[in-house]
Write an enzyme that holds these catalytic residues in place. Structure first.
Site, PDB file in Angstrom:
ATOM      1  N   ASP A  97      54.618  49.611  39.482  1.00  0.00           N
ATOM      2  CA  ASP A  97      52.431  50.782  39.686  1.00  0.00           C
ATOM      3  C   ASP A  97      52.000  50.108  40.616  1.00  0.00           C
ATOM      4  OD1 ASP A  97      52.224  48.266  38.783  1.00  0.00           O
ATOM      5  OD2 ASP A  97      52.721  49.342  36.452  1.00  0.00           O
ATOM      6  N   GLU A 119      61.784  49.759  38.658  1.00  0.00           N
ATOM      7  CA  GLU A 119      60.925  50.141  37.345  1.00  0.00           C
ATOM      8  C   GLU A 119      60.479  51.250  37.271  1.00  0.00           C
ATOM      9  OE1 GLU A 119      57.011  47.234  36.337  1.00  0.00           O
ATOM     10  OE2 GLU A 119      58.675  46.004  36.203  1.00  0.00           O
ATOM     11  N   GLU A 133      47.450  51.141  36.802  1.00  0.00           N
ATOM     12  CA  GLU A 133      48.570  51.298  36.960  1.00  0.00           C
ATOM     13  C   GLU A 133      49.102  52.122  36.472  1.00  0.00           C
ATOM     14  OE1 GLU A 133      46.792  48.945  36.650  1.00  0.00           O
ATOM     15  OE2 GLU A 133      47.536  47.294  37.923  1.00  0.00           O
ATOM     16  N   HIS A 206      44.174  38.743  34.677  1.00  0.00           N
ATOM     17  CA  HIS A 206      43.751  39.520  35.982  1.00  0.00           C
ATOM     18  C   HIS A 206      43.691  41.146  36.102  1.00  0.00           C
ATOM     19  CE1 HIS A 206      48.567  40.408  36.626  1.00  0.00           C
ATOM     20  NE2 HIS A 206      48.279  41.171  36.981  1.00  0.00           N
ATOM     21  N   ARG A 208      42.320  44.533  35.487  1.00  0.00           N
ATOM     22  CA  ARG A 208      41.249  44.943  35.497  1.00  0.00           C
ATOM     23  C   ARG A 208      40.926  45.716  34.282  1.00  0.00           C
ATOM     24  NH1 ARG A 208      40.717  46.854  41.602  1.00  0.00           N
ATOM     25  NH2 ARG A 208      42.745  45.464  42.738  1.00  0.00           N
ATOM     26  N   HIS A 239      44.618  33.739  39.002  1.00  0.00           N
ATOM     27  CA  HIS A 239      44.578  34.918  40.334  1.00  0.00           C
ATOM     28  C   HIS A 239      44.070  34.716  40.994  1.00  0.00           C
ATOM     29  CE1 HIS A 239      44.520  39.011  42.452  1.00  0.00           C
ATOM     30  NE2 HIS A 239      45.577  39.002  41.429  1.00  0.00           N
TER      31      HIS A 239
END
Ligand code: UD1
Ligand code: UDP
Length: 380
Positions: A97, A119, A133, A206, A208, A239
């Protein structure tokens, strides 16, 4: 003639989960895999390529510091145009994604090359969680010709969306990768720095949608819990996104028993996970890996596209509010029964043979059968 399969990936999680598939394609007669890395991630991608000893045939070298979704998407589309103009392919494989996966699929569609989605079918049905995603995977699902769903639930989502052809339930290739990483030696010096008698907590964060206040709320919670409990040590590979680095460093640097590190290579990460008492994360991949090691996971999100782990009892969505994260951590640290209930080794996401099933299914699709994919299903 061999089928030429373009395998496109660009970020750390895609690389980890595509690596076993690349190896499987390399070993299977009738296929020539061509690896195209976009390098949406640079250092974190290179770590994985090195670990799995994969040589990219093409490297678009796209990462820019602090890249926006707009500029990254535009650059990737132009980069992929060049790839498809140069050579013809029989199939393009994308994973999951990310922006690389979405733009890779879009570019393959423009080039009229069949698309296999690895996936496939994960959903929250909330277009902003995870962002971007959730929409990336829905859009890929719309254009893909073959859907490799890790679980039956993921396949059911695709059926509900009227994708009725070429859906294969294969397990997640991330579990295939773990077989390899956990057999490799664990040499990271951190293991000597951490006290043997302490309980290790592995943390990553991490996403967003968690930037800003949600992340800060979680950091306050973990700081207080670590202060309260002298027998725990927190390991947090951070990250490299500059926004995340700053937030973490402002809140957690210099704290006793909180070890902030650079991203760990995946062999070290899996060994540390295996040695940990519990895991705190908003990562997708880690939600799949920890259950197979019997590690309770507090998911730092309100909802997960991996509910199979919640049903199996190893994942719990605690969200990002400070009191909820503290309560979740205290329970696992002090309530033996609650801990035991979550610390069961369960493997709802795969059995380590997903890549072989995917390659068999591709063989069937092209009618160059390596064994029927009708018995390719995982998780009956
Ligand atoms: C991306 C994916 C996300 C996935 C995550 C895995 C999208 C939209 N997001 O998010 O789904 O969960 O990867 O980690 O595709 N950076 C480095 N070195 C690296 C990697 C990143 O410095 O090796 C920094 C750069 O400044 C870069 C920034 O991180 O601009 C953001 O990278 P990006 O791939 O855009 O977003 P992620 O948050 O990593
Ligand atoms: N991972 C790693 N080193 C780290 C943190 C994570 O190798 O320091 C691995 C982790 O084991 C999993 C994958 O990276 O296989 C997950 O990637 P990430 O959390 O970046 O992305 P997501 O899965 O959320 O898309």
């Amino acid at each position: 003639m061999d089928k030429k399969v373009l395998v496109v990936f660009g970020t750390r999680p895609e690389a980890i989960k595509m690596a076993p598939l690349v190896k499987e394609l390399e070993q299977t007669p009738g296929f020539t895999p061509v690896v195209c890395v976009t390098a949406q991630h640079r250092e974190m991608l290179d770590q994985v390529l090195e670990c799995f000893d994969i040589r990219a045939d093409m490297d678009l070298n796209m990462m820019k510091e602090g890249q926006s979704l707009y500029s990254l998407s535009a650059d990737l589309l132009r980069g992929m145009e060049e790839v498809f103009r140069k050579d013809p392919y029989d199939l393009v494989l994308v994973h999951g994604d990310t922006t690389t996966a979405f733009i890779g699929a879009l570019a393959a569609y423009y080039a009229k090359v069949p698309i296999g989605h690895v996936e496939a079918g994960l959903r929250t049905y909330d277009k902003y969680a995870p962002f971007p995603e959730e929409m990336n995977r829905e859009w890929i699902g719309r254009v893909a010709d073959m859907h490799f769903a890790p679980t039956k639930l993921a396949a059911a989502h695709l059926l509900k969306e009227n994708r009725t052809r070429h859906i294969y339930v294969t397990g997640n290739t991330g579990i295939d990768a773990m077989k390899w990483t956990l057999n490799a030696p664990f040499t990271h010096p951190l293991q000597h720095k951490l006290r043997k008698e302490t309980r290790w907590i592995l943390m990553t964060m991490h996403r967003r949608e968690n930037w800003g206040e949600p992340m800060n709320n979680v950091f306050q919670a973990v700081k207080r819990i670590v202060q309260e409990n002298p027998d725990i040590e927190l390991i947090y590979p951070v990250h490299p996104n500059p926004a995340i680095q700053k937030a973490v460093s402002d809140a957690l640097a210099g704290q006793d028993r909180i070890h902030l590190t650079a991203p760990l290579d995946v062999v070290d990460l899996h060994h540390i996970m295996k040695r940990s008492y519990m895991v705190l994360t908003d990562s997708g991949g880690i939600q799949e890996e920890a259950p197979s090691l019997g590690k309770p996971v507090l998911v730092l999100r309100e909802k997960t596209e991996r509910p199979e782990g919640v049903t199996a009892g190893t994942l719990k969505c605690v969200g990002t509010r400070t009191p909820n994260v503290m309560e979740g951590m205290r329970k696992l640290l002090h309530d033996r029964k609650a801990y035991a209930a979550m610390a069961q080794a369960a493997n709802p996401f795969g059995d380590g043979h997903a890549s072989a099933r995917i390659v068999r299914a591709i063989g069937d699709y092209f009618d160059i059968g390596h064994g029927s994919s009708s018995n390719a299903s995982w998780g009956s």
